[in-house]
Design an enzyme around this catalytic site. Structure first.
Site, mmCIF file in Angstrom:
data_model
loop_
_atom_site.group_PDB
_atom_site.id
_atom_site.type_symbol
_atom_site.label_atom_id
_atom_site.label_comp_id
_atom_site.label_asym_id
_atom_site.label_seq_id
_atom_site.Cartn_x
_atom_site.Cartn_y
_atom_site.Cartn_z
ATOM 1 N N CYS A 21 5.795 88.259 14.459
ATOM 2 C CA CYS A 21 4.897 89.112 13.699
ATOM 3 C C CYS A 21 5.495 89.460 12.344
ATOM 4 C CB CYS A 21 4.620 90.405 14.479
ATOM 5 S SG CYS A 21 3.969 90.112 16.143
ATOM 6 N N ASN A 28 8.532 93.275 15.254
ATOM 7 C CA ASN A 28 8.545 91.826 15.103
ATOM 8 C C ASN A 28 9.664 91.297 15.979
ATOM 9 O OD1 ASN A 28 8.632 89.125 14.199
ATOM 10 N ND2 ASN A 28 9.962 89.659 12.485
ATOM 11 N N GLY A 70 17.711 74.115 18.716
ATOM 12 C CA GLY A 70 19.158 74.040 18.951
ATOM 13 C C GLY A 70 19.990 74.704 17.871
ATOM 14 N N LEU A 126 1.200 87.788 15.709
ATOM 15 C CA LEU A 126 1.094 86.466 16.309
ATOM 16 C C LEU A 126 1.127 86.687 17.812
ATOM 17 C CD1 LEU A 126 1.158 83.322 16.129
ATOM 18 C CD2 LEU A 126 3.659 83.496 16.203
#
Length: 613
Positions: free
Chosen positions: A2, A77, A378, A51
């Site tokens: 977010c 967030n 990764g 999101l």
């Protein structure tokens, strides 16, 4: 993931300033394309862009909870990976939950434990909580700094935002830089001093810190740092603990109510994460894991092996995907796309960045986002386990500066005499380097080489890794994709930090201890593969394109960068046919990327209308 922003003011009535808050919040729409909201009172105003990853119905923000006469409001967030552990503890204390989002758990944890709540969190986060009763703002950032958070403090007001653009949307905040900001861009960039916002009067909340702001002023507190102590475990136990920690964090980070994938390069780091994710998928009957990789059109034709990038990724990706039976997606980027996206990548960072290394990731994430909302990466394994060439290079270890800046003199040679006089580049680098070394938690009894490797490890974790985490966050969030980084789990980082170097380099291989920990999961060839970084383009058309753009800038008398560079020196660099194998930054950034970086600086100065004070 977010985007968060907010404003506290002791004089203005913020209920009359909603348009400004909405403008600040709107700048973060890419970070949260699914929903948005604001919460406004006379003294405090919070904005949020969402999101949706977990609990679509119950995770809306800003989230408000009440306890008696107290009201708590959060804009958050991030992602907590131990949400259920904390929820159970809070349920036992009598709290009630109305949904299953980590946002509600985080806010309730703050209500119960106050600032100490951050010590209980396992995750990536940047959040702000406003307490109405005490008129106090609390902000915190995760331990490694995976999620960003910037702020500025005036005489009677305080502003914050996930990205610099949110602050710059406020009419009081000017796009100004002073000599120190110029030094950050031209001398250290794309790296950045921790806590430095580059723009004048803007600051970054450092990783592992929290902040309190009330009528008494601003208070910063560090809640986490690396600690050095003797490693007590033998090799077998160490391997088992590394495996357990990595497997546990990968499994935790697969939790989502949306499609999840992994980013696969065929290297050890991403392949290990993918293998563990596949195991978790199988145990939960979630079907085939989708994996994604990026490369460049015709790169197989132009690829040039080097000490920094010994082999192309393509054959390795195919080997790992087939071995693990993933559903694989390959994305191929064109040179023209890379060049065109330099501006978008700069805007995503609000600063010049890693040039095409950024823009390629932006384009790659845009394709991944079409099929998934969450991806595991990764990133950070090389910093945590000691995978970079500078951990093994005697020249790099002897260098009295940041080891990824080995071609620093060549870079400084293209700066204007006026800029050099203003920022004193050698002294600036030396000062920032000394500051970093003073932070290193020494371990009594280490020999000279071990102590130096501990320094290099600390520099890599606190000065180099943030460049890559910023890149990953801004490029992915610019298209609404959440990228998680299992190797940044603080438990893993803390444990590996104290593993002796001869054990980390088991088998005389970089990241030897990680190789042992996952050797049963992957083909032997992959376990033995040498370090190869994120792929870059070798197509000569890219150098031609950025050279042509740079010449246009040099020939335009209105170009804002001209007074900061040595124009004849840059022109000579553009026209040079000499091929240097030594990157000027990190492992990937050679002459084409240096020209692209200067192009981004010029774009930044134009687009943001930078004023130098």
């Amino acid at each position: 993931m977010c985007g968060i922003t907010g404003w506290v003011d002791w004089e203005l009535d913020l209920t009359q300033q909603s348009r400004i808050l909405e403008a600040m919040t709107a700048t973060l729409a890419c970070r949260g394309p699914d929903a948005g909201g604001t919460w406004v009172t006379p003294r405090a105003a919070l904005g949020h862009r969402r999101l949706i990853v977990v609990d679509p119905a119950g995770g809306g923000q800003p989230m408000v909870r009440r306890r008696g006469e107290q009201t708590f409001v959060v804009s958050y967030n991030g992602e907590l990976y131990n949400t259920e552990d904390i929820r159970r503890e809070l349920l036992a204390k009598g709290y009630t939950f109305y949904g299953h989002s980590d946002t509600e758990v985080l806010l309730t944890a703050y209500m119960e434990w106050g600032p100490a709540c951050v010590e209980r969190f396992n995750g990536i986060f940047a959040f702000a909580v406003w307490e109405t009763a005490g008129e106090r703002l609390f902000m915190a950032r995760d331990r490694l700094g995976v999620k960003p958070l910037f702020y500025t403090c005036f005489h009677n007001s305080f502003l914050f935002g996930s990205e610099l653009k949110a602050l710059l949307a406020h009419p009081w905040v000017k796009a100004e830089v002073d000599a120190e900001g110029l030094a950050e861009v031209f001398i250290l960039g794309p790296a950045r001093t921790p806590g430095h916002g580059v723009f004048r009067n803007l600051a970054e909340l450092k990783p592992g810190y929290y902040l309190l702001y009330d009528r008494r002023g601003l208070h910063l507190q560090r809640y986490w740092s690396l600690e050095s102590h003797p490693h007590q475990d033998d090799l077998k136990t160490t391997v088992a603990k590394v495996r357990h920690l990595l497997a546990d964090t990968v499994e935790r980070q697969l939790v989502a109510d949306v499609p999840v994938c992994t980013l696969l390069s065929g290297g050890l780091d991403s392949s290990a994460v993918t293998a563990l994710a596949v195991k978790a998928f199988h145990s939960r009957s979630r079907g085939s894991l989708h994996t994604w990789s990026v490369d460049y059109i015709e790169n197989d034709r132009y690829f040039q092996p080097s000490h920094f990038q010994p082999s192309p990724d393509g054959p390795w990706i195919k080997l790992v995907s087939e071995y693990l039976q993933t559903t694989h997606h390959s994305v191929y980027l064109d040179t023209s796309e890379l060049v065109k996206s330099l501006k978008a990548a700069m805007q995503a960072r609000d600063l010049p960045g890693m040039a095409d290394v950024d823009s390629s990731l932006l384009l790659f994430c845009r394709e991944v986002k079409k099929e998934a909302t969450v991806a595991l990466s990764g990133e950070a394994a090389d910093e945590v386990f000691g995978g970079y060439p500078w951990f093994r290079s005697e020249k790099a270890l002897a260098l009295n500066s940041f080891p990824w800046n080995r071609a620093g003199r060549e870079r400084l040679s293209i700066l204007s005499p006026e800029l050099k006089a203003a920022v004193q580049p050698e002294e600036y680098i030396a000062r920032r380097y000394r500051e970093a070394l003073q932070e290193v938690p020494a371990l009594p009894g280490e020999n000279k080489r071990e102590a130096r490797l501990r320094e290099i490890s600390y520099l890599s974790l606190t000065r180099f890794l943030p460049v890559l985490l910023d890149r990953k966050d801004r490029m992915s969030m610019a298209v609404g994709l959440e990228v998680r980084v299992p190797y940044c789990d603080h438990r893993l980082v803390e444990y590996v930090w104290n593993i002796p170097w001869d054990m980390k380099f088991t088998g005389k291989m970089e990241k030897g201890i990680l190789r042992l920990a996952v050797e049963d999961l992957l083909p032997a060839e992959v376990i033995a593969r040498r370090k190869s970084p994120y792929p870059k383009t070798y197509n000569p058309a890219y150098l031609e394109a950025v050279s042509a753009l740079m010449l246009e800038i040099l020939e335009d008398p209105t170009s804002p960068i001209l007074s900061f560079i040595d124009v004849p020196a840059v022109k000579a660099l553009v026209q040079s046919r000499e091929v240097s194998s030594l990157p000027w930054f990190g492992q990937l950034m050679g002459r084409p990327q240096l020209l692209a970086y200067l192009i981004q600086v010029d774009m930044w100065m134009r687009e943001y209308k930078i004023a130098v004070r």
